[in-house]
Write an enzyme that holds these catalytic residues in place. Structure first.
Site, short mmCIF file in Angstrom:
data_model
loop_
_atom_site.label_atom_id
_atom_site.label_comp_id
_atom_site.label_asym_id
_atom_site.label_seq_id
_atom_site.Cartn_x
_atom_site.Cartn_y
_atom_site.Cartn_z
N LYS A 57 36.52 118.48 11.45
CA LYS A 57 36.41 120.03 11.86
C LYS A 57 34.95 120.49 11.89
CE LYS A 57 37.37 121.28 6.95
NZ LYS A 57 35.99 121.61 6.44
N ARG A 76 32.35 103.74 6.39
CA ARG A 76 31.01 103.89 6.18
C ARG A 76 30.17 102.62 5.41
NH1 ARG A 76 27.31 109.09 4.06
NH2 ARG A 76 28.39 108.44 2.29
N ARG A 108 29.04 102.23 -0.39
CA ARG A 108 28.92 103.19 -1.54
C ARG A 108 30.24 103.35 -2.19
NH1 ARG A 108 25.03 107.69 1.32
NH2 ARG A 108 23.01 106.44 1.15
N ARG A 112 38.89 128.04 0.26
CA ARG A 112 39.64 126.79 -0.27
C ARG A 112 40.56 127.11 -1.25
NH1 ARG A 112 35.79 122.63 0.58
NH2 ARG A 112 36.75 121.32 -0.82
N ARG A 168 40.23 111.95 -3.61
CA ARG A 168 39.52 113.18 -3.12
C ARG A 168 40.72 113.78 -1.92
NH1 ARG A 168 34.56 111.14 0.23
NH2 ARG A 168 34.58 112.92 1.29
#
Ligand SMILES: [Zn+2]
Length: 220
Positions: free
Chosen positions: A15, A129, A162, A90, A173
């Site tokens: 987004k 990633r 990571r 949020r 998350r």
């Protein structure tokens, strides 16, 4: 012309990219609260200092701090009438504060766009990633793969994942995001402001879908 839009979506939904593009197309500011928080912290403003205290202790930045930042931003001339909000609200409390802020100036939101992306796709994007141990360059297994698997294009160093990008961390998350956002989606659905957009697929295709929603909202 005025345009008051909110972009909502889970991490990895893309987004930010879309908000930037839409804001540029209409010549209105993109108000990205993540960037604003980092900026306020860096400039050590009173709100920035307060936000930092919470970030340092691992907690969420409280509603009144985030609301204060956004309220400050939306009184600046370029943003008082038009904006693409990215990363805010949020919570329902933040949404209510925004409604009151706008109502105080006789304004309302035009539309709230929620980016729908299947969970597997988000996991793929967020866990792909890879970072070079030697020079810190970043790659992505799907969108920017290294020429040789596991090797940095620039220095030949080892690539690794990571901790933040590990599947279990990312899944947590996403769970937190879903729990937090469900009441917010209900809130905007109840006010007939919510539009769902498929966030999967090429960037231009997603942009076109958003554009249809926005054009409808603005001419309605
Ligand atoms: Zn490297």
């Amino acid at each position: 012309m005025s345009l008051r839009i909110i972009f909502l979506g889970p991490p990895g939904a893309g987004k930010g990219t879309q908000a930037r593009q839409l804001a540029a197309t209409f010549g209105v500011p993109q108000v990205a609260t993540g960037d604003m928080l980092r900026d306020a912290v860096a400039r050590q403003t009173p709100l920035g200092r307060e936000a930092k205290r919470h970030m340092d202790s691992g907690g969420l930045v409280p509603d009144d701090v985030v609301i204060g930042l956004v309220a400050e931003r939306l009184t600046q001339p370029d943003a008082e009438n038009s904006f693409v909000l990215d990363g805010f609200p949020r919570t329902v409390a933040q949404a209510e504060a925004l409604r009151k802020l706008l109502a105080g100036r006789g304004l309302e939101l035009d539309r709230v766009v929620f980016f729908e992306v299947p969970r597997e796709e988000l996991l793929r994007r967020l866990t792909g990633r890879r970072v070079c141990r030697q020079c810190g360059s970043t790659f992505h297994l799907v969108s920017a793969p290294p020429r040789t698997a596991g090797r940095c294009d620039h220095c030949g160093g080892d690539l690794y994942q990571r901790e933040d990008d590990a599947e279990a961390t990312v899944a947590r998350r996403l769970d937190v995001y879903e729990r937090q956002t469900a009441p917010l989606l209900d809130y905007y659905r109840g006010r007939n402001l919510l539009s769902l957009v498929q966030g999967q697929g090429p960037v231009e295709q997603v942009a076109a879908a958003i554009r249809r929603v926005v054009d409808n909202a603005v001419t309605a």
